[in-house]
Enzyme design. Structure first.
Site, PDB file in Angstrom:
ATOM      1  N   GLY A 194      19.800 -14.991  23.443  1.00 55.68           N
ATOM      2  CA  GLY A 194      19.919 -14.255  22.211  1.00 55.68           C
ATOM      3  C   GLY A 194      20.800 -12.838  22.130  1.00 55.68           C
ATOM      4  O   GLY A 194      21.209 -12.434  20.898  1.00 55.68           O
ATOM      5  N   ASP A 195      20.536 -12.186  23.168  1.00 55.37           N
ATOM      6  CA  ASP A 195      21.177 -10.927  23.336  1.00 55.37           C
ATOM      7  C   ASP A 195      21.369 -10.522  24.664  1.00 55.37           C
ATOM      8  O   ASP A 195      20.866  -9.691  25.504  1.00 55.37           O
ATOM      9  CB  ASP A 195      20.232  -9.793  22.833  1.00 55.37           C
ATOM     10  CG  ASP A 195      20.875  -8.258  22.471  1.00 55.37           C
ATOM     11  OD1 ASP A 195      22.098  -8.311  23.256  1.00 55.37           O
ATOM     12  OD2 ASP A 195      20.218  -7.365  22.113  1.00 55.37           O
ATOM     13  N   SER A 196      22.454 -11.314  25.309  1.00 52.84           N
ATOM     14  CA  SER A 196      22.546 -11.386  26.479  1.00 52.84           C
ATOM     15  C   SER A 196      23.579 -10.257  27.268  1.00 52.84           C
ATOM     16  O   SER A 196      24.248 -10.309  28.296  1.00 52.84           O
ATOM     17  CB  SER A 196      23.191 -12.874  27.153  1.00 52.84           C
ATOM     18  OG  SER A 196      24.494 -13.059  26.340  1.00 52.84           O
TER      19      SER A 196
END
Length: 266
Positions: A190-192
Site C-alpha cells: 500500500g506504500d511500497s
C-alpha cells in the site's frame, strides 16, 4: 514537503515524551502531512513512536489493525501501544533489525538497495494470504474515494507528478475509469516506496514498515510505485533492476495506470 528525515528541529509532542519516560528520543522521519516518527531508547528495549497531529487526516488505527494481522505472516513491526488525545494520535512498535533502504549507507549502494526492495516486495506478496486478508486496496475502491474527494474539491492537481498535471482532475478520473484487468491479486503493501523496506547488514531485505494502506489489490499497484520510487531515491535507471529482483517483466500500461491513481490518492 517530501517525506524524509526532519530538516529542522522538531518539538517532541507531550504524549511521545510521556511514552519515552525519560529515555532518549530522536526524530527520524517526517511525512507530507506533518506526521512524525521517533526512535525511543536503545537496544534491547528500543522502539518507535509514530505520531500524527489531529488535523492530519492520518488514521493510525488503520495501521494498527493491519500490522496486528500481518505480523503473523511476515516481518513487520509488532504493536506495543496505540492511542490518541486532543493533541494527536500515536502508535508504538517494537524495533526491527535493519535500516531503511534510503539510509545513507544504502543510498551509496543503490544496486544492493534496489535489489533488496524488489526481492522484499516479492517475498511480502508471497507471504501474505489473499484469502485470509480482511482489507482491500482495490483500484475500484481507491477510485471511488478519489471521486468523492474530487466532488468535495479536495484533490489538488498541483501536487501531482509533472507528467500528470496537464490532465487535470476531471480528465484524470476519466482515464482511470477503465481499470486494467488484474495481473495477479496479492496483499499489497500500500506504500511500497523504497524507504519502507528495511535492509539488514547482509544487504538483504529484513522487514517492511508503514503498512497503513495494506490490502488486496493487483500486484502492479505496489510495483508501479516501488519502481517509481527508485528514481526519487536513487536517480534514474533502476526500475528494470527492481523488476528483475521481483521476478516480473515490465508492464508499462499497468504502471501508468497505478501511478496516476497514486497521485489522486489522499
Amino acid at each position: 514537503m517530501v517525506a524524509g528525515p526532519p530538516r529542522s528541529d522538531v518539538t517532541v509532542p507531550a504524549c511521545v515524551a510521556a511514552l519515552a519516560a525519560g529515555r532518549p528520543v530522536r526524530a527520524v522521519w517526517e511525512n507530507e502531512l506533518g506526521g512524525l516518527t521517533f526512535e525511543v531508547g536503545a537496544d534491547p528495549d528500543r522502539c518507535f513512536v509514530k505520531w500524527a497531529p489531529p488535523d492530519s487526516g492520518l488514521d493510525l488505527t488503520e495501521e494498527t489493525v493491519r500490522l496486528s494481522w500481518a505480523v503473523a505472516f511476515t516481518p513487520v513491526p509488532r504493536v506495543l501501544d496505540q492511542g490518541a488525545d486532543g493533541d494527536g494520535s500515536w502508535l508504538v512498535t517494537a524495533a526491527l533489525p535493519g535500516q531503511s533502504a534510503v539510509a545513507d549507507r544504502w543510498k551509496a549502494e543503490p544496486r544492493t538497495a534496489v535489489t533488496a526492495v524488489g526481492e522484499g516486495l516479492r517475498a511480502l506478496h508471497e507471504a501474505l494470504p489473499v484469502a485470509e486478508c480482511p482489507f482491500s486496496w482495490a483500484a475500484e475502491d481507491r477510485l471511488a474515494d478519489a471521486r468523492r474527494r474530487a466532488a468535495q474539491g479536495r484533490v489538488d492537481a498541483t501536487r501531482w507528478d509533472p507528467a500528470h498535471r496537464p490532465l487535470g482532475v476531471d480528465r484524470a478520473l476519466a482515464v482511470l475509469a477503465e481499470t486494467p484487468p488484474h495481473d495477479r491479486l496479492v496483499v499489497c503493501h500500500g506504500d511500497s516506496c523504497a524507504p519502507n523496506t528495511l535492509i539488514g547488514e547482509d544487504g538483504r531485505w529484513s522487514a517492511h514498515v508503514d503498512l497503513g494502506r495494506l490490502g488486496v489489490a493487483d500486484r502492479w499497484a505496489d510495483l508501479a510505485i516501488a519502481t517509481w520510487s527508485t528514481e526519487w531515491n536513487y536517480g534514474p535507471g533502476w526500475e528494470g533492476l527492481l523488476l528483475d529482483a521481483y521476478g516480473v517483466r515490465p508492464d508499462p500500461d499497468r504502471m501508468r495506470y497505478y501511478r496516476l491513481l497514486w497521485d489522486l490518492g489522499d
